[in-house]
Design a protein around this motif. Structure first.
Motif, PDB file in Angstrom:
ATOM      1  N   LEU A  74       1.016   5.359  -3.035  1.00 15.38           N
ATOM      2  CA  LEU A  74      -0.357   6.801  -3.384  1.00 15.38           C
ATOM      3  C   LEU A  74      -0.630   6.684  -3.628  1.00 15.38           C
ATOM      4  N   ASP A  75      -0.885   5.291  -5.199  1.00 19.07           N
ATOM      5  CA  ASP A  75      -1.791   4.392  -5.735  1.00 19.07           C
ATOM      6  C   ASP A  75      -2.401   3.993  -4.549  1.00 19.07           C
ATOM      7  N   LYS A  76      -2.493   2.836  -3.881  1.00 23.51           N
ATOM      8  CA  LYS A  76      -3.427   1.984  -3.094  1.00 23.51           C
ATOM      9  C   LYS A  76      -3.359   2.875  -2.767  1.00 23.51           C
ATOM     10  N   ILE A  77      -3.675   3.793  -2.029  1.00 20.72           N
ATOM     11  CA  ILE A  77      -4.530   4.843  -0.426  1.00 20.72           C
ATOM     12  C   ILE A  77      -5.367   5.721  -1.583  1.00 20.72           C
ATOM     13  N   ARG A  78      -4.948   5.700  -2.811  1.00 19.44           N
ATOM     14  CA  ARG A  78      -5.798   6.445  -3.262  1.00 19.44           C
ATOM     15  C   ARG A  78      -7.221   5.554  -3.685  1.00 19.44           C
ATOM     16  N   LYS A  79      -6.889   4.795  -4.138  1.00 20.36           N
ATOM     17  CA  LYS A  79      -7.941   3.503  -4.643  1.00 20.36           C
ATOM     18  C   LYS A  79      -8.356   3.251  -2.606  1.00 20.36           C
ATOM     19  N   ASP A  80      -8.369   3.849  -1.626  1.00 18.73           N
ATOM     20  CA  ASP A  80      -9.259   4.251  -0.750  1.00 18.73           C
ATOM     21  C   ASP A  80     -10.215   5.890  -0.167  1.00 18.73           C
ATOM     22  N   GLY A  81      -9.672   6.524  -1.245  1.00 16.32           N
ATOM     23  CA  GLY A  81     -10.409   7.443  -1.103  1.00 16.32           C
ATOM     24  C   GLY A  81      -9.502   8.386  -0.578  1.00 16.32           C
ATOM     25  N   ILE A  82      -7.879   8.020  -0.802  1.00 16.76           N
ATOM     26  CA  ILE A  82      -7.065   9.419   0.408  1.00 16.76           C
ATOM     27  C   ILE A  82      -6.471  10.175  -1.576  1.00 16.76           C
ATOM     28  N   ASP A  83      -6.117  10.600  -1.529  1.00 18.23           N
ATOM     29  CA  ASP A  83      -6.269  11.588  -3.029  1.00 18.23           C
ATOM     30  C   ASP A  83      -4.029  12.282  -2.059  1.00 18.23           C
ATOM     31  N   ALA A  84      -3.281  11.954  -2.958  1.00 19.49           N
ATOM     32  CA  ALA A  84      -2.502  12.959  -2.556  1.00 19.49           C
ATOM     33  C   ALA A  84      -1.348  12.469  -3.291  1.00 19.49           C
ATOM     34  N   LEU A  85      -0.218  13.732  -3.583  1.00 17.41           N
ATOM     35  CA  LEU A  85       0.575  13.868  -4.698  1.00 17.41           C
ATOM     36  C   LEU A  85       2.228  14.473  -3.848  1.00 17.41           C
ATOM     37  N   ALA A  86       3.001  13.472  -4.711  1.00 16.87           N
ATOM     38  CA  ALA A  86       4.420  13.949  -3.946  1.00 16.87           C
ATOM     39  C   ALA A  86       5.102  14.556  -4.900  1.00 16.87           C
ATOM     40  N   ILE A  87       5.790  15.518  -4.488  1.00 15.08           N
ATOM     41  CA  ILE A  87       6.853  16.083  -4.828  1.00 15.08           C
ATOM     42  C   ILE A  87       8.217  16.223  -4.784  1.00 15.08           C
ATOM     43  N   PRO A  88       8.653  15.828  -5.437  1.00 13.36           N
ATOM     44  CA  PRO A  88      10.530  15.979  -5.173  1.00 13.36           C
ATOM     45  C   PRO A  88      11.279  17.038  -5.402  1.00 13.36           C
TER      46      PRO A  88
END
Lengths: 610, 283
Positions: A220-234
């Protein structure tokens, strides 16, 4: 009859109507509440398809908009509470769309030997094939023929297209998402991944890539650097066997600051309630919490093994979080709360009186889910319905405080944890803390604007200095289609001498009752439920409860958290509704009533010197 | 005897008979080993088809070597298919049956696909099915809560408020806010309850009216905009109507088709199950 005060008000209003401009000012320019479900499955999930669910993402969106769709067993399902404001479809990334493809004899994947049994008319054969397919995918990963990247990519594209087609900014928000389904030895570590916009990766990161959630966060950190913002919800910490919030990392080493930052950057919120149980706390962990036994469920994923270790509940995680913070100056468990359905019927079954179960033909009727006497010998794993499906609950829902109903606004609210969870009803909860609240703020029509100006909303972290004592604005309204409110409580956790403690404090009661200062409890309001027709007392409970509260025991140099729990008056549980419809008495070993509730995200306090 | 052999009539019959025999052997395909039915024909059409399939699926050039392999494979597939049919493998195969039914359903759908509704047809369809498309009225309004039912909240109106000051200051606090812009009736019902919304829908636009009662207490309300969608609605939902119209038409056409098949393929029950004949729904 108009009172003199009202008349004066009317005169004033009429007199300056001519001054008001054409442009309609939105006096809700601060945040408003939006309700939604961030955890819904369609036929693209293998464990939905296997139970005859054929609903598509399109069907799920229509259900969320308040329309009627079809249950796997053939009857129509529709929410009684109307449209949601937002939704995320989160089908399992592992084998996404694979089972529907296997059932289509024209598809190449259907020619696999493993796929044949899926098309059988013999139920047992279908289940057996399913188990073999899962086993093959787990043992061989991408080398397995069932893990067909082309099929999964096609289903991922379908997911994206459906979300885009139904997204209506300002009106109805869809999020593109999926479920990361890691469960080593049946211990649940599942997370739902939600994308902020239509910028999404070509393929989701699934547990086939890695079972270690830390790898998911790094991705998720990596794709955020590519402009893809996301979060995970356990979710379902209750069946993680203590792993979800354990005080060690994946490799078994103690947690450290960079772990905490990695986790909190990617998992700002946790799903505390859903159909497979509520993970707030447990009577064994919170013996002084009379309401700790709400919709408990403890079977590990697809098994009959019962979760036993600590680390499976949110309140305990909050306590460990502030303990670690007071010792080592980082907190890996500083998350907000949401609620979801986890429906595998493409539509949440969150209303007790309108419950249609979790997964298609598995529990789609009262008989199948064991809430009425039955001749059926339904087996799920090695248990029968009374050990599993009867324990499932009609939860839950997410409430978000955001400026508008758009992807960005809702997503950013989740990132700052301005969210709350409910067990299904649309209870609205406001929770602020500040040092400068005016005593008359409760009567101020601009209460919310002032609360933001002079304080902090739920999800915030506040530094405290000597002499500063915060007060809390606590405000909730009932869902007018559900039972009235009974009380609001504050749950406090704090650290003293390296150890954490917790306390449940009633802060405002319905029916003009006063909290007993010795016991910190509201007196019983004797609200009743008629178990023959589920009518509840009309003259008990409140539409709205509100208070400005101060903690008498607040100490500025203690690490602490406070969150709010709102309780409705008791009402019938779904199993009682099943019994009534069947003309039988509620079964003795099932709770007949529940108190629906909402939980806010906490506000944390720490000494400014740290 | 000699006379019989010399008889022209006999030779006439024999020659005629011979013609029939010759005809039988030449034109009866089931008799010869090398029959039309078992022969696989490869003509330019099949070759072009193979090349086209390759081109559609692959970016690479089709070399002769690869083409020959494709062709051999295709020939073998045809052989296997013929043999499978001859030994009756298609009989009682659930998957094949399902697939054939699916194809037939698609075909009947394709016939109706072509017939788009005219404007008149669509309007008529809308009028006949209006209950399926309830108008969603939108309301924009502001309100103040002048008296709260919840006695744990103390409300007093400050009557010294100047007229040009924000009207919100005249209100008691309200969880869902004081201003609503273009909200659907369904959304508003969830917050206020249908009783209140039904009342304010009828208020005139543009000036403060009231008091109006709700579950929360008493309100003064100003409707800023009312949008009764009934007239606009038809235009907005035309696409949905068209889809539903075609869906219904396909269903009806399929129903008629099944009715035709019913007369073509009558069903007979054995003696023990005669009672079912009356109960079975053939639709």
């Amino acid at each position: 009859m108009l009172k003199p005060n009202h008349l004066i008000a009317l005169v004033f209003l009429v007199s300056f109507t001519s001054h008001s401009t054409e442009k309609m000012l939105n006096h809700n320019s601060v945040t408003q509440v939006y309700f939604g479900d961030l955890h819904v499955h369609t036929r693209n999930s293998s464990d939905a398809f296997i139970f005859n669910v054929r609903s598509t993402p399109d069907d799920a969106y229509r259900y969320a908009k308040g329309e009627k769709i079809q249950h796997a067993l053939g009857f129509p399902i529709q929410s009684k509470s109307g449209a949601l404001d937002f939704i995320a479809i989160t089908d399992h990334a592992e084998l996404l769309g694979v089972l529907p493809a296997m059932a289509d004899p024209t598809q190449p994947i259907a020619q696999l030997e493993l796929a044949e049994g899926i098309r059988s008319n013999d139920r047992a054969q279908v289940v057996k094939s399913f188990i073999n397919i899962i086993g093959d995918s787990k043992s061989k990963g991408y080398q397995s023929k069932v893990v067909d990247k082309a099929v999964m990519r096609s289903a991922w594209l379908e997911t994206i297209e459906a979300a885009e087609a139904h997204n209506q900014p300002g009106n109805f928000t869809t999020f593109i998402g999926y479920e990361y389904s890691s469960a080593p030895n049946n211990q649940n570590l599942h997370r739902n991944v939600i994308f902020k916009s239509a910028m999404v990766p070509n393929a989701p990161f699934s547990s086939i890539d890695s079972e270690n959630p830390e790898d998911l966060w790094k991705w998720l950190d990596k794709i955020r650097k590519d402009g893809i913002d996301a979060l995970a919800i356990p979710h379902n910490a209750n069946v993680s066997n203590g792993l979800m919030f354990q005080k060690l990392n994946w490799e078994g080493k103690p947690l450290n600051k960079s772990y905490a930052e990695l986790r909190m950057r990617n998992e700002p919120i946790v799903e505390v309630t859903q159909i497979k149980g509520t993970s707030e706390t447990h009577p064994l962990l919170s013996p002084n919490d009379e309401w700790a036994n709400f919709e408990l469920y403890d079977n590990l994923i697809a098994s009959t093994k019962v979760a036993t270790k600590p680390g499976g509940f949110v309140r305990e995680a909050y306590r460990h979080g502030i303990e670690i913070q007071s010792n080592a100056n980082f907190n890996p468990f500083q998350f907000g709360l949401i609620g979801s359905s986890d429906s595998h019927n493409a539509g949440g079954s969150t209303e007790e009186s309108n419950y249609h179960g979790k997964a298609g033909s598995l529990d789609g009727s009262a008989e199948l889910r064991g809430s009425i006497p039955t001749q059926l010998n339904k087996r799920f794993g090695n248990s029968d319905a009374s050990e599993t499906f009867t324990q499932w609950g009609a939860s839950g829902l997410t409430g978000v405080w955001a400026k508008e109903n758009t992807r960005s606004a809702l997503f950013e609210a989740m990132q700052r944890k301005e969210t709350f969870a409910t067990s299904g009803p649309r209870i609205s909860v406001r929770f602020f803390s500040g040092f400068d609240f005016n005593n008359s703020i409760l009567n101020d029509p601009n209460i919310v604007q002032n609360a933001y100006k002079h304080g902090h909303p739920m999800g915030a972290s506040i530094a405290t200095k000597d002499g500063q004592i915060p007060s809390f604005i606590i405000w909730a309204t009932q869902d007018i289609n559900s039972a009235p409110l009974q009380r609001i409580q504050v749950i406090k956790g704090w650290v003293k001498d390296g150890k954490s403690y917790e306390k449940v404090i009633d802060v405002v009661c319905s029916d003009d009752l006063r909290v007993n200062p010795q016991t910190n409890r509201c007196p019983n309001n004797f609200a009743k439920v008629n178990l023959e027709n589920c009518d509840f007392s009309k003259d008990k409970g409140s539409l709205e409860l509100k208070t400005l509260w101060k903690d008498k025991e607040f100490e500025f140099d203690q690490h602490a958290f406070y969150y709010v729990r709102v309780l409705e008056n008791p009402s019938c549980r779904w199993s009682t509704w099943d019994s009534i419809r069947n003309g039988s008495k509620p079964l003795a070993n099932i709770t007949a009533t529940v108190q629906e509730r909402a939980w806010s995200s906490p506000i944390w306090f720490y000494p400014a010197s740290r | 005897m000699r006379a019989m052999i010399k008889s022209p009539l006999l030779w006439f019959f024999l020659t005629g008979g011979l013609l029939f025999v010759v005809d039988y052997f030449v034109n009866n395909p089931y008799q010869t080993k090398d029959t039309n039915q078992n022969t696989i024909y490869i003509g330019q059409g099949e070759i072009d088809k193979l090349r086209a399939q390759w081109k559609a699926q692959s970016d690479r050039q089709l070399t002769d070597e690869v083409f020959l392999k494709l062709l051999s494979s295709e020939i073998n597939q045809k052989r296997l298919y013929k043999e499978a049919l001859q030994i009756g493998l298609d009989k009682d195969d659930v998957i094949i049956r399902r697939r054939l039914i699916q194809k037939l359903r698609f075909l009947t759908a394709e016939i109706t696909e072509a017939s788009e509704p005219t404007n008149d047809e669509l309007l008529k369809y809308y009028k006949n099915n209006q209950s399926n498309y309830p108008p969603s009225d939108n309301l924009s309004f502001r309100h103040i809560l002048i008296e709260s039912l919840n006695s744990s909240i103390d409300v007093e109106i400050d009557t010294d408020v100047k007229p040009d000051v924000d009207w919100v200051n005249l209100s008691a606090p309200f969880m869902h806010g004081h201003s609503f812009v273009d909200q659907s009736i369904e959304q508003l019902n969830q917050k206020f309850g249908p009783y209140f919304i039904d009342q304010i829908k009828q208020l005139p636009v543009g000036h403060w009216s009231g008091p109006v009662d709700s579950l929360y207490g008493r309100h003064l309300v100003i409707i800023d905009r009312k949008q009764l969608q009934s007239e606009q609605l038809y235009e907005e939902i035309k696409e949905t109507l068209r889809r539903d119209f075609l869906h219904d038409k396909r269903k009806e056409n399929f129903r008629l088709y099944l009715a035709e098949l019913k007369t073509k393929y009558p069903v007979i029950f054995d003696e023990e199950n005669q009672a079912l004949k009356e109960l079975v729904n053939n639709d």
